[in-house]
Design a protein around this motif. Structure first.
Motif, mmCIF file in Angstrom:
data_model
loop_
_atom_site.group_PDB
_atom_site.id
_atom_site.type_symbol
_atom_site.label_atom_id
_atom_site.label_comp_id
_atom_site.label_asym_id
_atom_site.label_seq_id
_atom_site.Cartn_x
_atom_site.Cartn_y
_atom_site.Cartn_z
ATOM 1 N N ILE A 72 38.194 31.333 27.858
ATOM 2 C CA ILE A 72 38.491 29.924 28.603
ATOM 3 C C ILE A 72 37.274 29.077 28.638
ATOM 4 O O ILE A 72 36.874 27.979 28.249
ATOM 5 C CB ILE A 72 39.300 29.838 29.877
ATOM 6 N N ARG A 73 36.040 29.857 29.330
ATOM 7 C CA ARG A 73 34.757 29.171 29.668
ATOM 8 C C ARG A 73 34.063 28.877 28.294
ATOM 9 O O ARG A 73 33.097 27.975 28.302
ATOM 10 C CB ARG A 73 34.221 29.953 30.426
ATOM 11 N N ALA A 74 34.551 29.561 27.248
ATOM 12 C CA ALA A 74 33.786 29.394 25.956
ATOM 13 C C ALA A 74 34.286 28.495 24.882
ATOM 14 O O ALA A 74 33.754 27.793 24.059
ATOM 15 C CB ALA A 74 33.776 30.724 25.060
ATOM 16 N N PHE A 92 32.282 45.299 44.320
ATOM 17 C CA PHE A 92 31.231 44.262 44.429
ATOM 18 C C PHE A 92 30.937 43.805 42.596
ATOM 19 O O PHE A 92 30.628 42.969 42.448
ATOM 20 C CB PHE A 92 30.003 44.833 45.057
ATOM 21 N N GLU A 93 30.885 44.953 41.767
ATOM 22 C CA GLU A 93 30.636 44.719 40.412
ATOM 23 C C GLU A 93 31.617 44.016 39.980
ATOM 24 O O GLU A 93 31.402 42.934 38.886
ATOM 25 C CB GLU A 93 30.488 46.159 39.942
ATOM 26 N N ASP A 94 33.073 43.941 40.340
ATOM 27 C CA ASP A 94 34.012 43.242 39.714
ATOM 28 C C ASP A 94 33.747 41.599 40.086
ATOM 29 O O ASP A 94 33.842 40.791 39.248
ATOM 30 C CB ASP A 94 35.425 43.415 40.142
ATOM 31 N N ILE A 95 33.445 41.433 41.381
ATOM 32 C CA ILE A 95 33.010 40.058 41.841
ATOM 33 C C ILE A 95 31.962 39.527 41.022
ATOM 34 O O ILE A 95 31.955 38.301 40.515
ATOM 35 C CB ILE A 95 32.931 40.210 43.346
ATOM 36 N N ASN A 96 30.797 40.349 40.982
ATOM 37 C CA ASN A 96 29.687 39.948 40.088
ATOM 38 C C ASN A 96 29.968 39.378 38.810
ATOM 39 O O ASN A 96 29.285 38.385 38.240
ATOM 40 C CB ASN A 96 28.513 40.896 40.240
ATOM 41 N N VAL A 97 30.536 40.421 38.104
ATOM 42 C CA VAL A 97 30.828 40.166 36.701
ATOM 43 C C VAL A 97 31.617 38.943 36.426
ATOM 44 O O VAL A 97 31.719 38.036 35.817
ATOM 45 C CB VAL A 97 31.618 41.334 35.996
ATOM 46 N N ALA A 98 32.765 38.652 37.664
ATOM 47 C CA ALA A 98 33.550 37.418 37.463
ATOM 48 C C ALA A 98 33.098 36.295 37.767
ATOM 49 O O ALA A 98 33.117 35.387 37.086
ATOM 50 C CB ALA A 98 34.900 37.683 38.297
ATOM 51 N N HIS A 99 32.186 36.429 38.463
ATOM 52 C CA HIS A 99 31.485 35.171 39.162
ATOM 53 C C HIS A 99 30.636 34.739 37.899
ATOM 54 O O HIS A 99 30.393 33.523 37.790
ATOM 55 C CB HIS A 99 30.670 35.325 40.377
ATOM 56 N N GLN A 100 29.866 35.663 37.352
ATOM 57 C CA GLN A 100 29.060 35.174 36.161
ATOM 58 C C GLN A 100 29.629 34.781 34.926
ATOM 59 O O GLN A 100 29.372 33.900 34.197
ATOM 60 C CB GLN A 100 28.068 36.340 35.755
ATOM 61 N N ALA A 101 31.072 35.088 35.005
ATOM 62 C CA ALA A 101 31.721 34.680 33.831
ATOM 63 C C ALA A 101 32.526 33.376 34.102
ATOM 64 O O ALA A 101 33.015 32.706 33.227
ATOM 65 C CB ALA A 101 32.971 36.030 33.560
ATOM 66 N N GLY A 102 32.411 32.901 35.429
ATOM 67 C CA GLY A 102 32.815 31.659 35.682
ATOM 68 C C GLY A 102 34.287 31.455 36.500
ATOM 69 O O GLY A 102 35.011 30.600 36.646
ATOM 70 N N ALA A 103 34.603 32.836 37.407
ATOM 71 C CA ALA A 103 35.827 32.679 38.063
ATOM 72 C C ALA A 103 35.418 31.713 39.361
ATOM 73 O O ALA A 103 34.337 31.530 39.886
ATOM 74 C CB ALA A 103 35.953 34.192 38.685
ATOM 75 N N ASP A 104 36.535 30.880 39.850
ATOM 76 C CA ASP A 104 36.456 30.018 40.655
ATOM 77 C C ASP A 104 36.843 30.729 42.404
ATOM 78 O O ASP A 104 36.285 30.266 43.308
ATOM 79 C CB ASP A 104 37.506 28.827 40.674
ATOM 80 N N ALA A 105 37.737 31.878 42.388
ATOM 81 C CA ALA A 105 37.947 32.281 43.468
ATOM 82 C C ALA A 105 38.694 33.783 43.095
ATOM 83 O O ALA A 105 39.078 33.958 41.687
ATOM 84 C CB ALA A 105 38.958 31.574 44.132
#
Length: 151
Positions: A72-74, A92-105
């Motif tokens: 979606i972000r691409a 924490f790794e899930d959150i970090n990866v998702a944040h870097q991929a562009g998750a909003d929440a």
């Protein structure tokens, strides 16, 4: 007169959970909620119709929530679609990866209704993305994910 609530797409490979999330969204005032059971279906739907929000499970097959988010972000036509990830637990790794991929929440399952409403309000009132000026994860993590605090 109040504005019509925007269309929402829910993606979860567990059909019972998918129906439950659609029902919850209807119950809290979003009558136009569609559900699909995989990421490829979600991308197909998103290319046919504009959604105001995608709520997707993290752990899905064959395309997980992160892979869907990255697709979606691409895509220039889809990149501004707000995106919430759901899962029974996040490390924490899930959150970090998702944040870097562009998750909003993120929202933990089972959903707490007050948290769900709060996250929906926050994400649906967010600012559009700009591809030319990505924000470093380190500087925005505490703003986008207040539960994490400052690093």
């Amino acid at each position: 007169m109040s504005e019509t609530p925007p269309p929402i797409l829910v993606v979860d490979d567990q059909e019972k959970l998918l129906r439950l999330v659609v029902m919850l969204m209807n119950r809290i005032g979003f009558p136009d909620v569609e559900g699909v059971t995989d990421g490829l279906q979600a991308l197909e739907r998103m290319r046919e119709r504009r959604y105001a929000l995608v709520i997707a499970d993290l752990e899905m097959e064959p395309m997980d929530g992160i892979a869907l988010l990255r697709e979606i972000r691409a895509d220039d036509a889809l990149m501004n679609t707000p995106f919430i990830l759901t899962e029974a637990s996040f490390d924490f790794e899930d959150i970090n990866v998702a944040h870097q991929a562009g998750a909003d929440a993120f929202i933990l399952k089972p959903f707490d209704m007050a948290v769900l409403k709060s996250k929906l309000k926050q994400v649906l009132n967010g600012k559009p993305r700009r591809r030319e000026a990505p924000v470093a994860a380190e500087t925005s993590l505490s703003m986008d994910f207040p539960m994490l605090g400052k690093f």
